[in-house]
Write an enzyme that holds these catalytic residues in place. Sequence first.
Site, PDB file in Angstrom:
ATOM      1  N   ASP A  48      10.702 -20.290 -14.199  1.00  0.00           N
ATOM      2  CA  ASP A  48       9.841 -21.031 -13.273  1.00  0.00           C
ATOM      3  C   ASP A  48      10.583 -22.136 -12.540  1.00  0.00           C
ATOM      4  OD1 ASP A  48       7.289 -19.989 -13.292  1.00  0.00           O
ATOM      5  OD2 ASP A  48       6.736 -20.995 -15.146  1.00  0.00           O
ATOM      6  N   CYS A  49      11.694 -22.534 -13.080  1.00  0.00           N
ATOM      7  CA  CYS A  49      12.392 -23.702 -12.535  1.00  0.00           C
ATOM      8  C   CYS A  49      13.575 -23.336 -11.654  1.00  0.00           C
ATOM      9  CB  CYS A  49      12.836 -24.600 -13.676  1.00  0.00           C
ATOM     10  SG  CYS A  49      11.428 -25.228 -14.593  1.00  0.00           S
TER      11      CYS A  49
END
Length: 812
Positions: free
Chosen positions: A483-484
Amino acid sequence: MKFGHFDDSNREYVITNPRTPYPWINYLGNEDFFSIVTNTAGGYSFYKDARLRRITRYRYNNVPVDDGGKYFYINENGKLWSPGWKPVKTELDRYECRHGMGYTKITSEVDQLEAEVLYMVPLGYHGEVQRVKLTNHSDRKRSFSLFSMVEWCLWDALEDNTNFQRNFSTGQVEIVNSTIYHKTEYRERRNHYAFYTVNEKLRGFDTDREVFLGLYNGFDAPDAVVESQSRNSHAHGWSPIAAHHLEIELEPGEEKQLIFVLGYVEVPGADKFVENQVINKVPAEQMIAKFQKPEDVDRAVEKLASFWDDLLSVYQLEHSEEELNRAVNIWNQYQCMVTFNFSRSASFFESGIGRGMGFRDSNQDLIGFVHQVPERARERIIDIASTQFEDGSAYHQYQPLTKKGNDAVGSNFNDDPLWLILACDEYIKETGDWSILDVMVPFDNDESNKATLFEHLKRSFYHVVHNLGPHQLPLIGRADWNDCLNLNCFSETPGEAFQTTENKEGGVAESVFIAGMFVLYGDAFVKLCEKRGLDKEALEAAGHIDDMKKVVDEHGWDGLWFIRAYDHFGEKVGSNEREEGKIFIESQGMCIMAGIGLEDGRARTALDSVKERLDCEYGIVLNNPAFTKYYVQYGEISTYPEGYKENAGIFCHNNPWIMIAETLEGNGDAAWEYFRKICPPYLEEISDLHKTEPYVYSQMIAGKDAFKPGEAKNSWLTGTASWNFYAISQFILGIRTDFDGLVINPVIPKAWDGYVVTRKFRGATYRIEVSNPTHVSTGIAEVSLNGEKLEGNLVPICQEGSVNQVGVVLGK
Ligand code: GLC
Ligand code: GLC
């Protein structure tokens, strides 16, 4: 240093020191009513949704940590104490907290007076039952006051925490005999209330927090308790609570049991009131009537235990290492059920107000619980697929109460759709239920626009084919599994959320990770097509997979490992060419699980690089070297300090991908070493460093570049649970579900002599005895079924109800 021990025969972790390095929690409830309870009686309850139907109040990140819960107080001639140690924190002569399967029991003793509090949510019951057993072990008569106390939450946990100008005027209660009803907002649009009761006559009660505690006191010294005198306060606004006051007398040796119930009730519109302002209490009274006698509680305890017997009996291991037995047989499977129930919503690191269910998270969680509750897995798959868009893309999250996609979190996390194939594939392999593929499932919950589930899978597959970038690798979108890694985001505005911020126009960043996923789960899609006789469909899909493999060969290999991605400018991410973040774990795991590089030695080379650069004492870190500055073209990953979370933390979720990759290389010793490093029961001795519960996985352990390597965070709700269970049960112990039976293929440490797995599968039981006389890691000399030698290693499906002996001899 340890703070307790495992009691495997009771399936409990027994905490013997209340000062654990962090609150160590347990979950109560299985369907609708849930509680979180800590080892010092902290925590809260909610009905279905931790945000919208919060029943008792809880303050996260409080000082001191974990203040607020389901508290009891004893005042004997001015000596105050709490059976859970908190909140009073009087030194106890004895303290023990047993966290078990769906219940927690805290026992303590002061001056030969013993108090045992059992917290549980009975099956099929919308309430928490608390049984308080008081025993006088001394030879004198004892008389003392017992107080209970819970603090009501005004239903919506976010509003409750923020909107004080309204909240302080809305609180309402009713008190009838020993039952305190919380009915805030019931007169208007709500059709639900809560209650807290005890099966004994009261000396008194309190429902106004400030009156009970005294405005300037904490939970540790309520005025009413200190003075042994409840005020019979009636809350009007402010903060309603429920506190009972009981006078107890115990002869020497005498024991007394009290039953408290914290319940939740819904009453349909017309029946809400019996007269103006007076609520209809009949449903509450019916609930209360079910728990009046100690035997009622005993029966509920037994039912809960046999419920867990059933769930856990599907996969049971007998091995010489007790840590492994307790991980596989008890705690890892328990954690998988908890992640099924809560996804990422409510833990001691997730406040219960932030997140819905993740599309990718829920699909992955499913591979850890599908064997336990296949019907509920089926329902979950349909719920998830119903949020998918027509073009195959997906909302990143959906809300459990409405089951609708969450607009606020958006879509275009381009790995999301493929996880649906994993979930369906594993579901069918477990159950043989091919009919699920014919279920008509809506797109974006629009009932007028439906297609078969099979069509949904096809859309997942082709979503990748239709979204390729400059190298013909899959476009990453907002982010893939990581997600990052926000390669199209370019955020320079403080406070902006990386995952939801508008991405750069025409973002062309590509993911080698999704390429590996496409080969792996694309191949699963091809097999589903073949099984259904859709040869043309299968052939066409296989062609796309071949193309993708060539692209990975050409653009995905860095020389010693797989590249992670291409950024917005077409620069390699996770390459030796970079100064920081040269190598990432995810593409190594995913590409090798997909079989890429297994035949030409690249897989081995990549795994050796993982060992050399990413492995450390506490697990495998996500990337190396860690990012030491913010890279606007990479996004959130470079915001975390080195060694934490996605920036070179040990993100436990992806460690099993490397374990599985090592098993595919036949390297059982390496797979086992990685497994053991992060497996909670093996970390019990370093509980003081590890900090989170030694019975469950945490999402992250601080990596080698961190300030405090080995310290864990974010326990309980993580895909780590399902992936580790999948890795150990199916790839290391090697009992793998398949369409037509169980495939036996252990890849274990050479030193192991063998083990036994009892597996229930499609209605039959298999007792699989693996022996390793020549001490190999893998390779099968012989498999037999009920004494008859089998060709190959597929154990066919046996008759329902039958019990079968499977003999497996490893070797040449
Ligand atoms: C969190 C998310 C999960 C994501 C992972 C890595 O665990 O829930 O969806 O894959 O972080 O960023
Ligand atoms: C943060 C976390 C990541 C999580 C994501 C989703 O970025 O670092 O682990 O998946 O939030 O909300």
